[in-house]
Design an enzyme around this catalytic site. Sequence first.
Site, mmCIF file in Angstrom:
data_model
loop_
_atom_site.group_PDB
_atom_site.id
_atom_site.type_symbol
_atom_site.label_atom_id
_atom_site.label_comp_id
_atom_site.label_asym_id
_atom_site.label_seq_id
_atom_site.Cartn_x
_atom_site.Cartn_y
_atom_site.Cartn_z
ATOM 1 C CB CYS B 86 18.175 49.497 24.886
ATOM 2 S SG CYS B 86 18.246 51.230 24.390
ATOM 3 C CG HIS B 203 20.237 49.925 29.362
ATOM 4 N ND1 HIS B 203 20.933 49.311 28.352
ATOM 5 C CD2 HIS B 203 19.538 50.934 28.780
ATOM 6 C CE1 HIS B 203 20.680 49.926 27.205
ATOM 7 N NE2 HIS B 203 19.841 50.915 27.429
ATOM 8 C CD GLU B 205 22.382 46.460 30.020
ATOM 9 O OE1 GLU B 205 21.271 46.093 30.455
ATOM 10 O OE2 GLU B 205 22.513 47.194 29.019
#
Lengths: 744, 236, 82, 82
Positions: B86, B203, B205
């Site tokens: 990002c 994302h 994560e």
Amino acid sequence: MLEPAREEFPQPRVSPEIVAKHGLTPDEYQKIVKALGREPTYTELGVFSVMWSEHCSYKSSRYYLKNLPTEGPYVLQGPGENAGVVDIGGGLAVAFKMESHNHPSFIEPYQGAATGVGGILRDIFTMGARPIASLNSLRFGSIDHPRTRYLLSGVVAGIGGYGNCIGVPTVGGECYFDACYNANILVNAFTLGIVKKKRIFTGIAKGAGNPVMYVGSKTGRDGIHGATMASESFSEEKEQRRPTVQVGDPFTEKLLLEACLELMEKDFIIGIQDMGAAGLTSSSTEMAGRGGCGIELDLSTVPLREKGMTPYEILLSESQERMLLVAKKGTEDAIKKIFDKWDLDAVVVGRVTDDQQFHALWQGEEVARIPIRMLTKDAPVYQRPATRPANHEQIQQLDLSSVAEPSDLSAAFKQLLASPNIASKEWIYRQYDHFVRTNTVVAPGADAAVIRIKGTKKGLALTVDGNSRYCYLDPYVGGVLAVVEAARNLACVGARPIGLTDCLNFGSPENPEVMWQFAQVIQGMRAACLALNVPVVSGNVSFYNETDGVPIHPTPTIGMVGILDKVERLVTPWFKSSGDVVVMLGRTREELGGSEYLQWLHGLTRGTPPWIDLKMEQAVQRCCLEAIDQGMLRSAHDISDGGLAVALAECCIGGPEKPLGVRVQTHEMIRADALLFSESQSRIIVSLEEEDMGRLQEIGTRHNVPVQQIGVVGGTRFSIQPLVQLPLEELKSIWSNGLQARLK
Amino acid sequence: MRWAVITFPGSCDDHDVFDSLKSDLGQQVKFLWHKEELKGNFDCIVLPGGFSYGDYLRCGAVARFSPIMRGVVKFAQSGGLVLGICNGFQILCESGLLPGALVRNAGLQFVCQQVYLRVEEIDTPFTGGLKKGQLLRLPVKHGEGCYYADAKTLERMHKNRQILLRYVDSKGKITATANPNGSLENIAGVCNEGRNVFGLMPHPEDACSKILGGDDGARIFMSIAAACAERARRHA
Amino acid sequence: MRVKIFVSLKQGVLDPQGKAIERSLHTLGYSEVRDARVGKFLELEIDARSRAEVEPRIREMCDKLLANTVIEDYRFEISNED
Amino acid sequence: MRVKIFVSLKQGVLDPQGKAIERSLHTLGYSEVRDARVGKFLELEIDARSRAEVEPRIREMCDKLLANTVIEDYRFEISNED
Ligand SMILES: Nc1ncnc2c1ncn2[C@@H]1O[C@H](COP(=O)(O)OP(=O)(O)O)[C@@H](O)[C@H]1O
Ligand SMILES: [Mg+2]
């Protein structure tokens, strides 16, 4: 830093006009003169005007707020601090609060909403808590009012713009549209933070000689009390404009957040408080008030953004992203070092004294000396006259026989599904980051959001609720329903309430009818809080939400927090698999008063809100929680706006996974539209595997809660026999586009 | 395998990456502060999501000049693995480590939602553990994730097969509605010519554990871990 | 006609962008830079015969949509070059 | 000296903001408006003796930081009025 202008600042003589412009009554002014034993200076008048304002002094509400139950075995900090704090075990606690930013958001929706979020975030991390979740409660005018689209887009973008940038997930909220908000929108922001029990900080000043430090952004003329316009004509610089709109700087707030939390791991500070409303003035005097000491500020040392600011302006500025802290003597440099790491100003601007005076200096000369008590404990408190609204009986009249039953109930249902108050709010929450911090287990869209607590098996459930139509028709019952619905939403995910915060949004307290509504709502909230034993740990009051003497509907919004001992046990509202049986806990009555159906399809806001029996409500919630604890529920969803039909639809199509159909058979002997759309309370729709029915029945009997099997999950259609028949896709597209389509 | 996560002022997902790597994937990971020079040995450096410097001028424009970036550039040039997520992706583009740029979403709004991604190339350390054409489900959350590159650059990227991830629908088709931000060719993630620098808007994560709704993100991290283990073996 | 509209924050309104830019310019060694302010800049093509005709229209557009007059000021330039 | 810098998207880079503004102007009844483009507009105060001295500095600032030349063009004006 800009050098403050040397030339004499304007100190007009205090005249009756100026007193009036500062929103102080003649009586209040006399009170000031008497207590000071002299006329206040212009600067002192400014200080009084903000500290005695409704916003800071709660002068009209305090008398009634006393009635809210605030005690509880797990409450570590009740009302009176920047946020309430509740123990969640394992050495951890949560701090939470809700605050309004209604008027600013109407003037400049983006910045108004953004700075509202910024303010509530500071209220949380000033307690030493790391903010981990935000919610918001929004009210706009009718969807086709010319300004609504602009206001909604701006507010939502502002909330996202600030919250996303600072890395706190926005995990839920609510949004309603009603003509009563056409000229007074509501923007209430809620934030929750997590903190070690042993590391809770408060806004207190102590220890004469301890330095008072200013950290964060520089001070400008932002949001200075409208009253300063009174001083315009005395201002030296003609060209100076005084914007009262504050612009948020989320990046600086993010730095401030990280710097403060880093500081709070050390033992350098006595107390800390954000500079919110009335900035430097309220933060310093409130801290001194809590510590029973005095405080001395040297305004010449305050970091300034603009040239030629006067002591008056410096004291009243509402520039954002600033905090005031009282440090332990000798730690100044260590503190400066931490803020320096984060590229932030940290300056000593004063010291704690033992004379219980608020003392402001400007280039060595005294510009204000006021006893702290006068600005805090001794601020005026009013028990304003309260009378029942003249139209009270009349609006409660509802003759259902004059309300025609729709010939085509499927069509009526579709119309209701498309109501912006019922339709999906995804257009709103997809603009909010709800994943950041990797705690979000249940994202926006469910009855309550659920976040996990890292390092434990626990989870927290969060919801904000409030139905102002009910409060308008019967403020007492409305107050009760706001609280019980919030608790019911928590029960539906499997959480037990541990505390609540509130925003009480009303018209002018000087209007006896508004005051009556206020008192009634609080009595209702009190009754519900006691019955469900949920303490009120923080909150906020917003009065004067009215235009041309027409107040908004009384609108209490409740932010409630619940705990799940085992987060993996949680349940969501959506059907999970074909063949599961669908059960309704509770009973449907012929209650269309104040319903969304009556409003949206018949244009009526009348009748009495649904009947509520707190014992039954509690039984239903216990029943649901017990069933979830025993792991027998596949889904649970509470029935509220739009009644049974809408709740069932949400169970089918509201989830992130593939929609599932449902076949329901109904028997109640009441008129069909009531059966579908009645908003009878204390009802929850659950689904479970057939073989668990017996066990659920048993739990129901024990709590004597009606447990009726009403249907089965499955198929590609949505059908409530014999009234409504719809293909799932149609249902889904109507509900998904209801709001979006109107914002194109 | 030693991971490093850089914290820029305004980074938000730095803890997300750190926690997911450490708690969910049992990796060894360290935070790096942007004001420091890059020191120590790492196998993969992650530039996390967030709003470095508030993204006030352009996303990633200022962070690119943080002291630590000198070291990151050298690290990348010497073949070290760099992952930008990002805002990290935006920083890598701004600093020229990756081609193209990320501009305002076509819809002009911030978008936070789950998306499907199709794995386009697997001969990189970042996608080596995946199958070509495999679908991943990850969240996106950004206001400026619309990928742009001029025709010449794009052509090179095709030639070198630098486009690693594309936005697709649940069936794996590239469609306009599956594209959350108007990215050119539905591009969601690209690597450099050396194939050791990778940037993506989604994302991973935030998708490393089932309770958070999915663990497809872990597949990307584990793919990197495997590649590094492999490297280590070869060097030994 | 070609119209250029410049929208900038009112005097005294906080400008976080400008602040950030000034800071980074300083860290990059451009210490000679002071009070950076950031604004919007719009270019429009307008079919019209005379300035007299467009000017009031543009003012309208700015007040209604292009500028947020609560916090922003605007000015504009009209050129015939087309 | 007073420096005004105009940063605008390169031709070919799509400008959704410009499009949106054009659309809303049309719905507001300003049908005479065509191809609206939106850019950034920066104002700086720079201590310097001569244009000759500032110009290269400004170009540097733009190339390095103020504009992303992959997607943006820039031009600037310098005025002595201070
Ligand atoms: N409706 C309410 N119910 C309970 N507590 C309230 C309510 N309104 C205000 N309070 C408490 O009064 C104190 C002052 O409120 P407020 O002025 O909103 O805080 P702040 O100064 O942080 O803005 C806070 O501790 C708040 O929790
Ligand atoms: Mg506060």
